[in-house]
Every structure is written in C-alpha cells, then in structure tokens.
Design a protein around this motif. Structure first.
Motif, PDB file in Angstrom:
ATOM      1  N   SER A 226       0.815  -1.444  -0.033  1.00 38.16           N
ATOM      2  CA  SER A 226       0.076  -0.038  -0.023  1.00 38.16           C
ATOM      3  C   SER A 226       0.745   1.443  -0.149  1.00 38.16           C
ATOM      4  O   SER A 226       0.391   2.250  -0.602  1.00 38.16           O
ATOM      5  CB  SER A 226      -0.923  -0.073   1.083  1.00 38.16           C
ATOM      6  OG  SER A 226      -0.174  -0.012   2.533  1.00 38.16           O
ATOM      7  N   ALA A 227       2.129   1.204   0.760  1.00 31.69           N
ATOM      8  CA  ALA A 227       3.089   2.234   0.634  1.00 31.69           C
ATOM      9  C   ALA A 227       3.487   2.622  -0.677  1.00 31.69           C
ATOM     10  O   ALA A 227       3.800   3.694  -1.268  1.00 31.69           O
ATOM     11  CB  ALA A 227       4.036   2.088   1.602  1.00 31.69           C
ATOM     12  N   ARG A 228       3.978   1.558  -1.316  1.00 30.53           N
ATOM     13  CA  ARG A 228       4.284   1.688  -2.563  1.00 30.53           C
ATOM     14  C   ARG A 228       3.326   2.094  -3.641  1.00 30.53           C
ATOM     15  O   ARG A 228       3.744   2.753  -4.381  1.00 30.53           O
ATOM     16  CB  ARG A 228       5.137   0.169  -3.072  1.00 30.53           C
ATOM     17  CG  ARG A 228       6.208  -0.099  -2.337  1.00 30.53           C
ATOM     18  CD  ARG A 228       7.061  -1.188  -3.039  1.00 30.53           C
ATOM     19  NE  ARG A 228       6.512  -2.423  -3.025  1.00 30.53           N
ATOM     20  CZ  ARG A 228       6.164  -3.565  -1.942  1.00 30.53           C
ATOM     21  NH1 ARG A 228       7.151  -3.319  -0.968  1.00 30.53           N
ATOM     22  NH2 ARG A 228       5.485  -4.591  -2.103  1.00 30.53           N
ATOM     23  N   GLU A 229       2.321   1.715  -3.569  1.00 34.03           N
ATOM     24  CA  GLU A 229       1.010   1.991  -4.296  1.00 34.03           C
ATOM     25  C   GLU A 229       0.842   3.742  -4.219  1.00 34.03           C
ATOM     26  O   GLU A 229       0.456   4.463  -5.315  1.00 34.03           O
ATOM     27  CB  GLU A 229      -0.189   1.362  -3.928  1.00 34.03           C
ATOM     28  CG  GLU A 229      -0.189   0.026  -4.506  1.00 34.03           C
ATOM     29  CD  GLU A 229      -1.603  -0.712  -4.141  1.00 34.03           C
ATOM     30  OE1 GLU A 229      -2.393  -0.301  -3.627  1.00 34.03           O
ATOM     31  OE2 GLU A 229      -1.556  -1.903  -4.280  1.00 34.03           O
ATOM     32  N   ALA A 230       0.930   4.061  -3.045  1.00 34.28           N
ATOM     33  CA  ALA A 230       0.757   5.514  -2.510  1.00 34.28           C
ATOM     34  C   ALA A 230       1.886   6.367  -3.443  1.00 34.28           C
ATOM     35  O   ALA A 230       1.726   7.525  -4.002  1.00 34.28           O
ATOM     36  CB  ALA A 230       0.812   5.773  -1.246  1.00 34.28           C
ATOM     37  N   ARG A 231       3.289   5.671  -3.255  1.00 34.65           N
ATOM     38  CA  ARG A 231       4.221   6.440  -3.932  1.00 34.65           C
ATOM     39  C   ARG A 231       4.511   6.410  -5.328  1.00 34.65           C
ATOM     40  O   ARG A 231       4.290   7.455  -5.875  1.00 34.65           O
ATOM     41  CB  ARG A 231       5.559   5.613  -3.642  1.00 34.65           C
ATOM     42  CG  ARG A 231       6.798   6.183  -4.279  1.00 34.65           C
ATOM     43  CD  ARG A 231       7.855   5.027  -3.947  1.00 34.65           C
ATOM     44  NE  ARG A 231       7.554   3.847  -4.826  1.00 34.65           N
ATOM     45  CZ  ARG A 231       8.121   2.655  -4.516  1.00 34.65           C
ATOM     46  NH1 ARG A 231       9.303   2.619  -3.892  1.00 34.65           N
ATOM     47  NH2 ARG A 231       7.772   1.455  -5.276  1.00 34.65           N
ATOM     48  N   ASP A 232       3.783   5.358  -6.026  1.00 35.23           N
ATOM     49  CA  ASP A 232       3.509   5.341  -7.403  1.00 35.23           C
ATOM     50  C   ASP A 232       2.650   6.080  -7.921  1.00 35.23           C
ATOM     51  O   ASP A 232       2.452   6.782  -8.962  1.00 35.23           O
ATOM     52  CB  ASP A 232       3.336   3.806  -7.887  1.00 35.23           C
ATOM     53  CG  ASP A 232       4.441   2.898  -7.455  1.00 35.23           C
ATOM     54  OD1 ASP A 232       5.641   3.513  -7.388  1.00 35.23           O
ATOM     55  OD2 ASP A 232       4.196   1.642  -7.626  1.00 35.23           O
ATOM     56  N   LEU A 233       1.518   6.286  -6.955  1.00 35.99           N
ATOM     57  CA  LEU A 233       0.370   7.195  -7.486  1.00 35.99           C
ATOM     58  C   LEU A 233       0.830   8.766  -7.587  1.00 35.99           C
ATOM     59  O   LEU A 233       0.485   9.431  -8.402  1.00 35.99           O
ATOM     60  CB  LEU A 233      -0.920   6.948  -6.468  1.00 35.99           C
ATOM     61  CG  LEU A 233      -2.076   7.897  -6.868  1.00 35.99           C
ATOM     62  CD1 LEU A 233      -2.590   7.766  -8.175  1.00 35.99           C
ATOM     63  CD2 LEU A 233      -3.153   7.672  -5.660  1.00 35.99           C
ATOM     64  N   ALA A 234       1.693   8.810  -6.452  1.00 35.40           N
ATOM     65  CA  ALA A 234       2.194  10.311  -6.446  1.00 35.40           C
ATOM     66  C   ALA A 234       3.146  10.517  -7.615  1.00 35.40           C
ATOM     67  O   ALA A 234       3.138  11.752  -8.284  1.00 35.40           O
ATOM     68  CB  ALA A 234       2.920  10.510  -5.369  1.00 35.40           C
ATOM     69  N   LEU A 235       3.918   9.658  -8.114  1.00 32.75           N
ATOM     70  CA  LEU A 235       4.887   9.973  -9.407  1.00 32.75           C
ATOM     71  C   LEU A 235       4.253  10.009 -10.386  1.00 32.75           C
ATOM     72  O   LEU A 235       4.219  10.852 -11.494  1.00 32.75           O
ATOM     73  CB  LEU A 235       5.721   8.737  -9.234  1.00 32.75           C
ATOM     74  CG  LEU A 235       6.882   8.666  -8.118  1.00 32.75           C
ATOM     75  CD1 LEU A 235       7.520   7.393  -8.143  1.00 32.75           C
ATOM     76  CD2 LEU A 235       8.020   9.807  -8.535  1.00 32.75           C
ATOM     77  N   ALA A 236       2.821   9.240 -10.578  1.00 29.10           N
ATOM     78  CA  ALA A 236       2.098   8.993 -11.794  1.00 29.10           C
ATOM     79  C   ALA A 236       1.342  10.468 -11.625  1.00 29.10           C
ATOM     80  O   ALA A 236       0.998  11.071 -13.044  1.00 29.10           O
ATOM     81  CB  ALA A 236       1.071   8.028 -11.788  1.00 29.10           C
ATOM     82  N   ASN A 237       1.260  11.297 -10.845  1.00 32.32           N
ATOM     83  CA  ASN A 237       0.424  12.383 -10.859  1.00 32.32           C
ATOM     84  C   ASN A 237       1.702  13.505 -10.833  1.00 32.32           C
ATOM     85  O   ASN A 237       1.391  14.839 -10.466  1.00 32.32           O
ATOM     86  CB  ASN A 237      -0.384  12.553  -9.795  1.00 32.32           C
ATOM     87  CG  ASN A 237      -1.659  11.802 -10.033  1.00 32.32           C
ATOM     88  OD1 ASN A 237      -2.476  12.334 -10.822  1.00 32.32           O
ATOM     89  ND2 ASN A 237      -1.725  10.553  -9.553  1.00 32.32           N
ATOM     90  N   ASN A 238       2.708  13.369 -11.215  1.00 29.75           N
ATOM     91  CA  ASN A 238       3.999  14.377 -11.115  1.00 29.75           C
ATOM     92  C   ASN A 238       4.142  15.330 -10.041  1.00 29.75           C
ATOM     93  O   ASN A 238       4.367  16.223  -9.869  1.00 29.75           O
ATOM     94  CB  ASN A 238       3.785  15.338 -12.344  1.00 29.75           C
ATOM     95  CG  ASN A 238       3.555  14.722 -13.912  1.00 29.75           C
ATOM     96  OD1 ASN A 238       4.423  14.068 -14.118  1.00 29.75           O
ATOM     97  ND2 ASN A 238       2.853  15.383 -14.596  1.00 29.75           N
ATOM     98  N   ARG A 239       3.983  14.354  -8.740  1.00 27.09           N
ATOM     99  CA  ARG A 239       4.287  14.885  -7.448  1.00 27.09           C
ATOM    100  C   ARG A 239       5.499  14.141  -6.864  1.00 27.09           C
ATOM    101  O   ARG A 239       5.808  13.164  -7.392  1.00 27.09           O
ATOM    102  CB  ARG A 239       3.089  14.569  -6.601  1.00 27.09           C
ATOM    103  CG  ARG A 239       1.685  15.386  -7.104  1.00 27.09           C
ATOM    104  CD  ARG A 239       0.967  15.579  -5.906  1.00 27.09           C
ATOM    105  NE  ARG A 239      -0.062  16.384  -6.178  1.00 27.09           N
ATOM    106  CZ  ARG A 239      -0.873  16.973  -5.357  1.00 27.09           C
ATOM    107  NH1 ARG A 239      -0.724  16.705  -4.065  1.00 27.09           N
ATOM    108  NH2 ARG A 239      -1.839  17.819  -5.652  1.00 27.09           N
ATOM    109  N   ILE A 240       6.118  14.554  -5.927  1.00 24.72           N
ATOM    110  CA  ILE A 240       7.363  14.080  -5.174  1.00 24.72           C
ATOM    111  C   ILE A 240       6.975  13.598  -4.106  1.00 24.72           C
ATOM    112  O   ILE A 240       6.546  14.130  -2.964  1.00 24.72           O
ATOM    113  CB  ILE A 240       8.394  15.324  -4.904  1.00 24.72           C
ATOM    114  CG1 ILE A 240       8.796  15.767  -6.420  1.00 24.72           C
ATOM    115  CG2 ILE A 240       9.603  14.530  -4.377  1.00 24.72           C
ATOM    116  CD1 ILE A 240       9.827  16.947  -6.037  1.00 24.72           C
TER     117      ILE A 240
END
Length: 204
Positions: A10-24
């Motif tokens: 779930s943590a990795r999914e949250a990280r990947d979602l942020a990256l996919a939305n051009n966030r850090i």
C-alpha cells in the motif's frame, strides 16, 4: 506518504500514485524533518544577513579573459543579499558543523574553488563593490537538533584555491580553443592504499 517506509504494498502504491501525478513522494517522517531543518536554515540565513532582504536560487553569468580567449562562466547562488553584497551557499551535511570537520569536506568536494570562483564572478559583475562582496557557506547538520553555522575560507586556503581556479579556467579555454578533451594517460600507474588503511592493517 503516511507510512513509516515503503516495504508494504500500500505504501508503494501511494508512492507510485504520487509519481504518476507528477508529484514528489515524501515519507511523513522525512517531511517533518525537512520542515524542521528548513525553519532552522531560514532563521540562520536571517541572522547571518542581519535581517536584510534576500532572494534564493539566483543564477549569474560572466566572462573571463584567458590566454586562449574569453570564456563564459556561470554560478547559482542559494542566497543573494543585494544590500550586503553577500552570497550564501547552504550545505546540509552529516558531518558536524565544526571548522575541522568542514575543512575536510571542503577539500574533498572542491568547495574552496567554488568559493573563489563565485566571489570572482560577483566581483566582476559588481565592479563598484568588489571589496564588499562576500561569499560564505552555511552548514546545517542533517541530524537533530540540526546545528547550523556559517563559514568563510581563510587567506591561505583562498590563495591556493585562486591558483587552482585560474589553472582550471586556462585549461578549459585551451580545450575549447583546440577542441581537444584529453583524458587520463594510457600507461599503467602505480597506486598505493592510504597510509591510514595500511596502519590499521598493521595494527590488527
């Protein structure tokens, strides 16, 4: 990211979602640490400049004359105070903010050459304030309580760095003029392990 690390799916999914939305993505604990450090750094900048106004991330460009013709030079100041003609470079380090520890960091990373190079550029851009221009490193420790301290080069270190800086610019200009970029010599080189390492092995 409100997880202690990225080990869970779930943590990795949250990280990947942020990256996919051009966030850090930043872990919450790291964000808290960065926010605390930022406040300390801002307070230290204000103190170092006596409360004078300043701007950040300031690029500057100038030309140097060499034996091989003019060259363009560039720098980027973390902090620039126009009123005091002072530039600050913030360095977040794991080492203590002591003169002895930071002296080694300077030697390892060429910060003395950066100091001289930036000062030289600022003096050229501000000829009427050459004697007033100052450049300092503002060191902040990355471990709590994030000690912070400004540093200036001593005269001897500055003299040596000035020679190195001048030689580097001449070499750069020569390479540009001749369009040749020499690498390392091809013949084998004899190498020694550091004396401190040899002493450790002998002691064991």
């Amino acid at each position: 990211i409100r997880y202690p690390d990225y080990t869970s799916s779930s943590a990795r999914e949250a990280r990947d979602l942020a990256l996919a939305n051009n966030r850090i993505p930043v872990l919450e604990r790291d964000h808290v640490k960065a926010r605390d450090m930022a406040k300390i750094v801002k307070d230290a900048i204000a103190e170092a400049l006596g409360g004078a106004p300043y701007v950040t991330e300031v690029p500057f460009f100038w030309q140097e004359e060499t034996q091989h013709g003019p060259i363009w030079c560039a720098g980027m100041l973390d902090v620039w105070c126009e009123a005091l003609s002072t530039g600050l470079d913030v360095k977040a380090l794991r080492t203590p903010a002591t003169a002895q520890a930071f002296g080694r960091v300077i030697a390892d990373n060429g910060y003395d050459i950066q100091d001289v190079f930036y000062s030289r550029g600022l003096q050229q851009l501000l000829p009427d304030r050459r004697d007033q221009v100052k450049f300092r490193d503002l060191v902040v420790e990355t471990t709590a309580p994030h000690g912070v301290r400004p540093f200036e080069l001593d005269a001897a270190s500055r003299h040596i760095a000035e020679r190195q800086c001048a030689q580097a610019m001449e070499l750069w200009a020569k390479c540009l003029a001749e369009r040749t970029w020499p690498s390392y010599p091809r013949e084998p080189c004899v190498v020694s392990t550091p004396i401190y390492y040899q002493n450790q092995v002998i002691a064991r």
